[in-house]
Design a protein around this motif. Structure first.
Motif: not given
Length: 389
Positions: A118-119, A166-173
């Protein structure tokens, strides 16, 4: 002989007390202005409390349906479609959760297992890595670009393997306040299109993006939406972080797997708060006005810090302001970020969070994070103390 507690191997051997708990306790001990942990020091709209009270008085005090109260799920689906032009089925694609932290853990548990990768994009919120480690999967850390905290898609591409689940992204960060652009979202879409990689998109600060930018939810991008769990938080949006109510929007096939785990780690979420939130969501004005509300606090805080030797980093979204400490005229600027934050709390009376806490290796850039989700008088008091540096 007295009884002994059995020993067992820790599931999270590298985890201790979070930096947020440490700094908040230190702020209380030294009567410091707490700009560390990300919670408001002001109340929510009384109408929201009235709605929850009315729900209790009307007898909504027993278990609700496992996925959430239908009226709230319908309101969530309507909001997402109005903002991002993507329909979600309230019955099959929206689940109410016990805050965003539980939502993220449940999303990971439902689709990740031993042997998977997982990234995560560092710096990242501190629950991501332990959540992945609990599944037995491998954490693959990809750094955001130091200074700008923009995603580096060449590095993300290099991190993708046949084992990537999977990849976890977060925006707004959180912690940087960076907001992903439409081009960023399209690049991610193109990168993942030939893969089976899932996306867990942490969008809890979706209503805190400052003009001229807008929030680029994965819901806007059909290719990403088809593979994504979207996580959001009423606690952040409505100034009620202690209520711990959030939600996940995901395609029906992903939601079915999500709910298998959800029903056995929390089953369901506080009933009267769901009814109160469902009624309150009928009026979009509170969340539509939130960017202007927090932008005023952002400007007040940034203008105050401009009179100090802190170097302001861009703040495109969230209620966090990162600053460089390199130009301060005090010897403590040469301390590691974590030590500097403890000194700042003890001696100056303002608590902050070191950015190094959001990196697995403690990467130190001489950057700390302040939270400006505070009353104006709190922010002015903090700036007055920080002007001493």
């Amino acid at each position: 002989m007295s009884p002994t507690t059995p020993r067992f191997p820790s599931r999270l051997p590298n985890v201790g007390t979070t930096i947020f708990t440490v700094m908040s306790a230190l702020a209380t001990q030294h009567k410091a202005v707490n700009l560390g942990q990300g919670f408001p020091d002001f109340g929510c709209d009384p109408k929201l409390v009235d709605g929850v009270t009315a729900a209790m008085q009307q007898g909504h005090n027993q278990y609700p349906p496992m996925p959430g109260v239908p009226a709230l799920r319908q309101a969530i689906a309507a909001k997402i479609e109005a903002l991002y032009a993507r329909p979600y089925s309230a019955d099959a694609e929206i689940t109410v959760t016990a805050g965003a932290t539980q939502a993220i853990l449940t999303a990971i548990l439902c689709c990740v297992g031993p042997g998977d990768e997982v990234i995560v994009l560092e710096p990242c919120y501190d629950s991501y890595v332990p959540n992945i480690e609990l599944t037995g999967a491998t954490v693959v850390r990809v750094p955001l670009t130091p200074g700008s905290f923009r995603p580096d898609f060449d590095k993300i591409a290099a991190a993708l393997t046949p084992k990537t689940r999977a990849i976890l992204i977060n925006s707004p960060h959180n912690p940087s306040g960076t907001v992903w652009s439409p081009e960023d979202m399209r690049r991610l879409d193109e990168l993942l299109a030939p893969t089976n990689v899932l996306v867990i998109s942490d969008e809890v600060y979706e209503h805190m993006v400052y003009a001229p930018l807008r929030h680029e939810s994965v819901a806007r991008y059909p290719g990403l939406a088809a593979r994504s769990f979207i996580v959001s938080s009423f606690g952040k949006t409505y100034h009620v972080t202690g209520w711990k109510v959030g939600y996940v929007a995901a395609p029906a096939a992903l939601t079915a797997e999500f709910r298998k785990v959800h029903q056995f780690n929390v089953f369901t979420v506080n009933t009267p708060m769901q009814y109160g939130l469902g009624a309150y969501l009928q009026d979009p004005a509170p969340y539509l006005q939130l960017p202007a509300f927090y932008d005023a606090k952002r400007q007040l805080f940034r203008e105050g810090l401009a009179n100090t030797k802190f170097r302001l980093l861009p703040c495109e979204g969230t209620y966090f302001q990162c600053v460089s400490i390199e130009d301060l005229a005090v010897p403590e600027r040469d301390l590691p970020e974590a030590d500097f934050c403890q000194w700042l709390t003890r001696e100056i009376g303002v608590a902050a969070i070191p950015l190094s806490a959001f990196y697995g290796d403690g990467f130190d850039q001489k950057v700390v994070r302040f939270c400006f989700a505070k009353r104006d008088e709190t922010l002015r008091e903090a700036v007055g103390r920080l002007e001493r540096l």
